[in-house]
Design a protein around this motif. Structure first.
Motif, mmCIF file in Angstrom:
data_model
loop_
_atom_site.group_PDB
_atom_site.id
_atom_site.type_symbol
_atom_site.label_atom_id
_atom_site.label_comp_id
_atom_site.label_asym_id
_atom_site.label_seq_id
_atom_site.Cartn_x
_atom_site.Cartn_y
_atom_site.Cartn_z
ATOM 1 N N GLU A 225 -13.221 -17.396 43.434
ATOM 2 C CA GLU A 225 -12.834 -18.276 42.348
ATOM 3 C C GLU A 225 -13.420 -17.816 41.023
ATOM 4 O O GLU A 225 -12.743 -17.839 39.973
ATOM 5 C CB GLU A 225 -13.278 -19.714 42.651
ATOM 6 N N GLU A 226 -14.686 -17.371 41.067
ATOM 7 C CA GLU A 226 -15.315 -16.897 39.826
ATOM 8 C C GLU A 226 -14.627 -15.625 39.323
ATOM 9 O O GLU A 226 -14.414 -15.448 38.118
ATOM 10 C CB GLU A 226 -16.808 -16.649 40.083
ATOM 11 N N LYS A 227 -14.310 -14.749 40.283
ATOM 12 C CA LYS A 227 -13.614 -13.526 39.889
ATOM 13 C C LYS A 227 -12.251 -13.842 39.293
ATOM 14 O O LYS A 227 -11.850 -13.277 38.253
ATOM 15 C CB LYS A 227 -13.478 -12.622 41.113
ATOM 16 N N GLU A 231 -11.094 -13.100 35.457
ATOM 17 C CA GLU A 231 -9.897 -12.322 35.134
ATOM 18 C C GLU A 231 -8.952 -13.118 34.242
ATOM 19 O O GLU A 231 -8.340 -12.586 33.295
ATOM 20 C CB GLU A 231 -9.190 -11.925 36.434
ATOM 21 N N GLU A 232 -8.809 -14.405 34.517
ATOM 22 C CA GLU A 232 -7.935 -15.254 33.693
ATOM 23 C C GLU A 232 -8.449 -15.339 32.266
ATOM 24 O O GLU A 232 -7.684 -15.267 31.293
ATOM 25 C CB GLU A 232 -7.834 -16.628 34.326
ATOM 26 N N ILE A 233 -9.774 -15.478 32.153
ATOM 27 C CA ILE A 233 -10.355 -15.531 30.804
ATOM 28 C C ILE A 233 -10.130 -14.208 30.058
ATOM 29 O O ILE A 233 -9.797 -14.193 28.852
ATOM 30 C CB ILE A 233 -11.843 -15.884 30.892
ATOM 31 N N LYS A 237 -8.109 -13.674 26.622
ATOM 32 C CA LYS A 237 -8.719 -13.035 25.448
ATOM 33 C C LYS A 237 -7.851 -11.892 24.943
ATOM 34 O O LYS A 237 -7.652 -11.723 23.723
ATOM 35 C CB LYS A 237 -10.120 -12.541 25.797
ATOM 36 N N ARG A 238 -7.306 -11.088 25.838
ATOM 37 C CA ARG A 238 -6.444 -9.972 25.407
ATOM 38 C C ARG A 238 -5.164 -10.497 24.763
ATOM 39 O O ARG A 238 -4.689 -9.975 23.744
ATOM 40 C CB ARG A 238 -6.108 -9.098 26.639
#
Length: 275
Positions: A225-227, A231-233, A237-238
Motif C-alpha cells: 500500500e505504501e509503495k 507511486e501515485e504521489i 507530481k509529474r
C-alpha cells in the motif's frame, strides 16, 4: 494356676483356705485360718505380754487398712486354694537398707533399662513403693492412706500418658495412611496438570505462529500500500509539473475534490479550459 512370682513386697507365709476353687472373699479379707508354719528347731520364745484392748483394736484396724491397701494374693494348686497376706510385721532401718539392696540386685538381674521406658524397671519400682507403703502403714495408717492416694495418682497419670501415646500412634498411622492415599491422588493430579500444561504450551505456540503470520502478512500488505501510494504521489507530481509547463499563464482554479480523484479533476480542467 502358677503361684505368683517373688516380689519386693513382703508377704506372710501362704495359707491353705480350702480344697475347692470356690472363693468366698473376692478382695481377700483377713482370714482367721491358722497358717501352716514350718517346724522350727529353735527354742520357743516366751509368750508376749498381754496388750490392752485399745492397742489390740488399733492393731486390728491397721491390719484391715493394710489389707485394703494391699490385698492378699490368691492362687490355686490343683484343687487347693492358697492365700498369702501382706506382712504386718514392723520394719527397721536394716529392712529398708535390705530393700534397697534387693531392688538394685533385681534391677541388675532382670536387666532393666536405666533410662527411657522400661516395663521391668517400672514393675520393680512399683513393688518397692508398695513395700514402703506397707512399712509406713504399720506405723501410721493415715500416712499409708495418703501414700496410697499418691500411688493411685501416679498410676492414673501413667495410664493417661499411655492412652495418649497409643492414641497419638494410632492418629499418626491414620495420617500416614491418608498421606499415602493422598499421595497417589496428588501424583495423578500433577500428571494431569503437566499434560494440560503441555497442551496449553502447544496452543500458545500455535497462536504465536498465527500472530506472526498475520503480522507478516499485514506488513507485506502495508508495504504494498505504501509503495502504491508513493507511486501515485509521484505520478501526480509529474502530472502537475507537466501542466505547469503546458499552461504557464494559467491561474489556478480551486475545486473541491478528493485526493484519490485528483487525476480526473486535472483531466476535466484540461477539457474545459481553452488552449
Amino acid at each position: 494356676m502358677i503361684p505368683p512370682a517373688e516380689s519386693l513386697l513382703k508377704y506372710d507365709n501362704p495359707v491353705l483356705v480350702s480344697k475347692t476353687t470356690d472363693r468366698k472373699s473376692p478382695k481377700g479379707r483377713p482370714l482367721r485360718v491358722s497358717p501352716q508354719q514350718p517346724v522350727n528347731s529353735t527354742p520357743v520364745p516366751p509368750p508376749p505380754k498381754p496388750k490392752s484392748a485399745a492397742a489390740e483394736a488399733t492393731r486390728q484396724e491397721n491390719e484391715e487398712i493394710l489389707n485394703s491397701i494391699l490385698p492378699p494374693r490368691e492362687w490355686t494348686e490343683g484343687n487347693q486354694l492358697w492365700v498369702q497376706q501382706v506382712s504386718s510385721a514392723p520394719c527397721t532401718r536394716a529392712d529398708v537398707i535390705h530393700l534397697e539392696e534387693l531392688l538394685d540386685i533385681k534391677l541388675q538381674h532382670r536387666q532393666a533399662r536405666e533410662t527411657g521406658i522400661c516395663p521391668v524397671r517400672r514393675e520393680l519400682y512399683s513393688q518397692c513403693f508398695d513395700e514402703l507403703i506397707r512399712q509406713v502403714t504399720i506405723n501410721c495408717a493415715e500416712r499409708g492412706l495418703l501414700l496410697l492416694r499418691v500411688r493411685d495418682e501416679i498410676q492414673m497419670t501413667l495410664a493417661a500418658y499411655q492412652t495418649l501415646y497409643e492414641s497419638s500412634v494410632a492418629f499418626g498411622m491414620r495420617k500416614a495412611l491418608q498421606a499415602e492415599q493422598g499421595k497417589a491422588d496428588m501424583e495423578k493430579r500433577v500428571s494431569d496438570l503437566e499434560d494440560e500444561k503441555q497442551d496449553l504450551k502447544k496452543q500458545l505456540n500455535e497462536q504465536k505462529a498465527k500472530c506472526d503470520a498475520i503480522e507478516k502478512r499485514e506488513n507485506e500488505r502495508r508495504q504494498v500500500e505504501e509503495k502504491k501510494h508513493t507511486e501515485e504521489i509521484q505520478f501526480l507530481k509529474r502530472t502537475n509539473q507537466q501542466l505547469k509547463v503546458m499552461f504557464p499563464n494559467y491561474k489556478p482554479i480551486f475545486f473541491r475534490f478528493s485526493v484519490s480523484n485528483i487525476c480526473v479533476a486535472h483531466f476535466k480542467i484540461l477539457i474545459c479550459l481553452p488552449i
